[in-house]
Design an enzyme around this catalytic site. Structure first.
Site, mmCIF file in Angstrom:
data_model
loop_
_atom_site.group_PDB
_atom_site.id
_atom_site.type_symbol
_atom_site.label_atom_id
_atom_site.label_comp_id
_atom_site.label_asym_id
_atom_site.label_seq_id
_atom_site.Cartn_x
_atom_site.Cartn_y
_atom_site.Cartn_z
ATOM 1 N N GLN A 160 -88.319 -1.400 2.951
ATOM 2 C CA GLN A 160 -88.321 -0.940 4.349
ATOM 3 C C GLN A 160 -89.327 -1.691 5.207
ATOM 4 O O GLN A 160 -89.458 -1.415 6.403
ATOM 5 C CB GLN A 160 -88.577 0.580 4.412
ATOM 6 C CG GLN A 160 -87.502 1.408 3.744
ATOM 7 C CD GLN A 160 -86.155 1.367 4.486
ATOM 8 O OE1 GLN A 160 -86.060 0.896 5.623
ATOM 9 N NE2 GLN A 160 -85.100 1.864 3.846
ATOM 10 N N THR A 179 -73.865 -14.503 -13.432
ATOM 11 C CA THR A 179 -73.432 -15.493 -12.435
ATOM 12 C C THR A 179 -73.932 -15.092 -11.046
ATOM 13 O O THR A 179 -73.770 -13.935 -10.640
ATOM 14 C CB THR A 179 -71.889 -15.599 -12.440
ATOM 15 O OG1 THR A 179 -71.494 -15.986 -13.751
ATOM 16 C CG2 THR A 179 -71.387 -16.605 -11.420
ATOM 17 N N THR A 231 -82.671 -1.485 -5.820
ATOM 18 C CA THR A 231 -82.764 -0.646 -7.017
ATOM 19 C C THR A 231 -82.985 -1.511 -8.257
ATOM 20 O O THR A 231 -83.863 -1.222 -9.092
ATOM 21 C CB THR A 231 -81.486 0.197 -7.169
ATOM 22 O OG1 THR A 231 -81.357 1.016 -6.000
ATOM 23 C CG2 THR A 231 -81.524 1.074 -8.401
ATOM 24 N N SER A 253 -84.408 -5.889 -0.162
ATOM 25 C CA SER A 253 -82.976 -5.606 -0.294
ATOM 26 C C SER A 253 -82.233 -6.181 0.907
ATOM 27 O O SER A 253 -82.661 -5.984 2.050
ATOM 28 C CB SER A 253 -82.778 -4.091 -0.368
ATOM 29 O OG SER A 253 -81.414 -3.774 -0.240
ATOM 30 N N CYS A 274 -79.804 8.727 0.477
ATOM 31 C CA CYS A 274 -79.468 8.854 -0.935
ATOM 32 C C CYS A 274 -79.540 10.320 -1.365
ATOM 33 O O CYS A 274 -79.010 10.688 -2.394
ATOM 34 C CB CYS A 274 -80.416 8.020 -1.779
ATOM 35 S SG CYS A 274 -80.909 6.510 -0.969
HETATM 36 N N1 PLP Z 1 -86.467 1.213 -1.999
HETATM 37 C C1 PLP Z 1 -86.450 1.742 -0.770
HETATM 38 C C2 PLP Z 1 -87.746 2.037 -0.092
HETATM 39 C C3 PLP Z 1 -85.239 2.022 -0.132
HETATM 40 O O1 PLP Z 1 -85.231 2.559 1.091
HETATM 41 C C4 PLP Z 1 -84.031 1.735 -0.820
HETATM 42 C C5 PLP Z 1 -82.720 2.097 -0.209
HETATM 43 O O2 PLP Z 1 -82.625 3.018 0.588
HETATM 44 C C6 PLP Z 1 -84.096 1.155 -2.100
HETATM 45 C C7 PLP Z 1 -85.331 0.909 -2.658
HETATM 46 C C8 PLP Z 1 -82.849 0.807 -2.866
HETATM 47 O O3 PLP Z 1 -82.306 -0.392 -2.370
HETATM 48 P P1 PLP Z 1 -80.754 -0.749 -2.666
HETATM 49 O O4 PLP Z 1 -79.951 0.164 -1.795
HETATM 50 O O5 PLP Z 1 -80.656 -2.185 -2.237
HETATM 51 O O6 PLP Z 1 -80.522 -0.572 -4.104
#
Ligand code: PLP
Length: 393
Positions: free
Chosen positions: A175, A237, A72, A199, A326
């Site tokens: 992904q 940090t 994110t 991520s 989500c």
């Molecule tokens: N982008 C995609 C395609 C995702 O599937 C996700 C999480 O499901 C994210 C971004 C967000 O990543 P994070 O959970 O590390 O913030």
């Protein structure tokens, strides 16, 4: 009850080897990487080492890797870091909310935004991007692989078009990480990609760590103001254990990609898919017939509410998602599936199965026993299924 976990696109388990690599950086080597003393320098060395692993995987320079708190933050940094009022952003209608909501926020601050449509298979067509480019298009951001369907975008063609039109190109590769080779070098498939998001918790590393790859030529304004960490691109940090874990997980993924692991995973996914489709009527795969990452399948079960099905499966020991994790709890149908043209009822009847590299054949076989029974039970309660059955008889 031994649970079966088929929700790896929501998060992956932390690998024990990754945890072991991180452990000393919580308990012994807890120094702040900015400190001059030996404990600080030990932490700094570990960060450098992880950065080199990640740069090797991406075929980029270590200095082009920026550590963040996750997907994110990386997505937000890519967009907010280069766009200013009056600029034009092109993105797609199937992005994760980390991009789409950031884009909407930028729109309210005077950035022009175009959300490109997708085909019924979930593909952003290069011709649609070409038609949307404008003289003020500063950035194009299209995800590499979709979190709900696994559909892979033609990133090389899309990034080439963006560059030819004078725009920068970002891809959310959250992904795709650990599932597809990633090469941003001049000879690589991603040679025109200027920024790329990964991520940790989608590739067997912990939650709360991620990266944004930023090509050396890109001028990126930081979102956080504070110290001069990460070459002034991300103050704060460093999360040393998280960074160490991410580096280790990336080394493991890189080795795994060179084995028959991806083929084995795709075979398990296909076994699940064929097993469901052959046993249950009025089902189908969303995003069929195009390239998809090996671990994901999105399947609709007409006349069933996905939420009811996933609760029934949960009680039987199977973890899956309806749409993206989500969105769970939200009654709106998935924006990804509706953008692909699915009617709302079919989008609401969709379950995402996402396997991990730890998934076994026995787990898939057990899943194939659980699902037909659960679907049949819910359909007995469905007025539309009864009606459809009456019409046929
Ligand atoms: N982008 C995609 C395609 C995702 O599937 C996700 C999480 O499901 C994210 C971004 C967000 O990543 P994070 O959970 O590390 O913030």
């Amino acid at each position: 009850m031994q649970r079966i976990y088929l929700d790896a696109n929501a998060t992956t388990p932390l690998l024990p080897e990754v945890f072991e690599a991180m452990r000393p950086f919580y308990l012994e080597h807890y120094g702040n990487a900015s400190s001059i003393h030996q404990q600080g320098q030990h932490a700094r060395g570990a960060i450098d080492h992880a950065r080199e692993s990640i740069a090797r995987m991406l075929h980029c320079r270590p200095a082009e890797v920026v550590f963040t708190s996750g997907g994110t933050e990386s997505d937000n940094l890519a967009l907010f870091g280069v766009l200013a009022p009056g600029d034009h952003l092109i993105t797609s209608s199937i992005e994760h909310h980390a991009i789409s909501h950031a884009a909407q926020s930028l729109e309210s601050r005077g950035v022009e935004v175009t959300f490109l449509p997708v085909t019924v298979q979930g593909i952003v067509e290069p011709t649609a991007l070409l038609a949307a480019l404008k003289p003020n298009t500063k950035l194009v951001s299209i995800m590499y692989a979709n979190n709900e369907t696994g559909v892979i975008q033609p990133i090389d063609a899309l990034a080439g078009i963006a560059h030819a039109g004078g725009a920068l190109f970002h891809t959310d590769a959250v992904q795709a990480g650990g599932k597809l080779p990633l090469d941003v070098s001049a000879h690589g498939f991603l040679k025109d990609v200027d920024m790329l998001t990964l991520s940790g918790h989608k590739i067997y590393a912990p939650k709360g760590i991620g990266i944004l790859y930023v090509r050396r030529s890109v001028r990126l304004a930081p979102m956080f103001h504070g110290g001069s960490h990460e070459r002034q691109r991300r103050a704060g940090t460093e999360n040393v254990p998280g960074i160490v874990g991410l580096g280790k997980a990336i080394d493991i993924c890189n080795d795994w990609l060179k084995t028959d692991g991806p083929t084995r995973l795709a075979a398990l996914r296909d076994r699940l898919e064929h097993g469901i489709l052959s046993q249950i009527d009025e089902t189908g795969v969303n995003g069929v017939g195009v390239s998809r990452v090996a671990n994901t399948t999105s399947i609709y079960f007409d006349h069933v509410e996905a939420e009811a099905l996933l609760i029934a499966l949960d009680l039987k020991g199977l973890s899956v998602s309806g749409g993206s994790a989500c969105q769970s709890g939200a009654s709106e149908p998935s924006h990804v599936l509706t953008a692909m043209g699915l009617p709302a009822a079919r989008a609401r009847a969709t379950i995402r199965f996402s396997l991990s590299k730890l998934t076994t054949e026995a787990e898939i076989d057990e899943t194939l026993k659980l699902i037909p029974a659960a679907v049949a039970h819910l359909r007995q309660l469905s007025p539309t299924y009864k009606k459809a059955a009456t019409l046929v008889s």
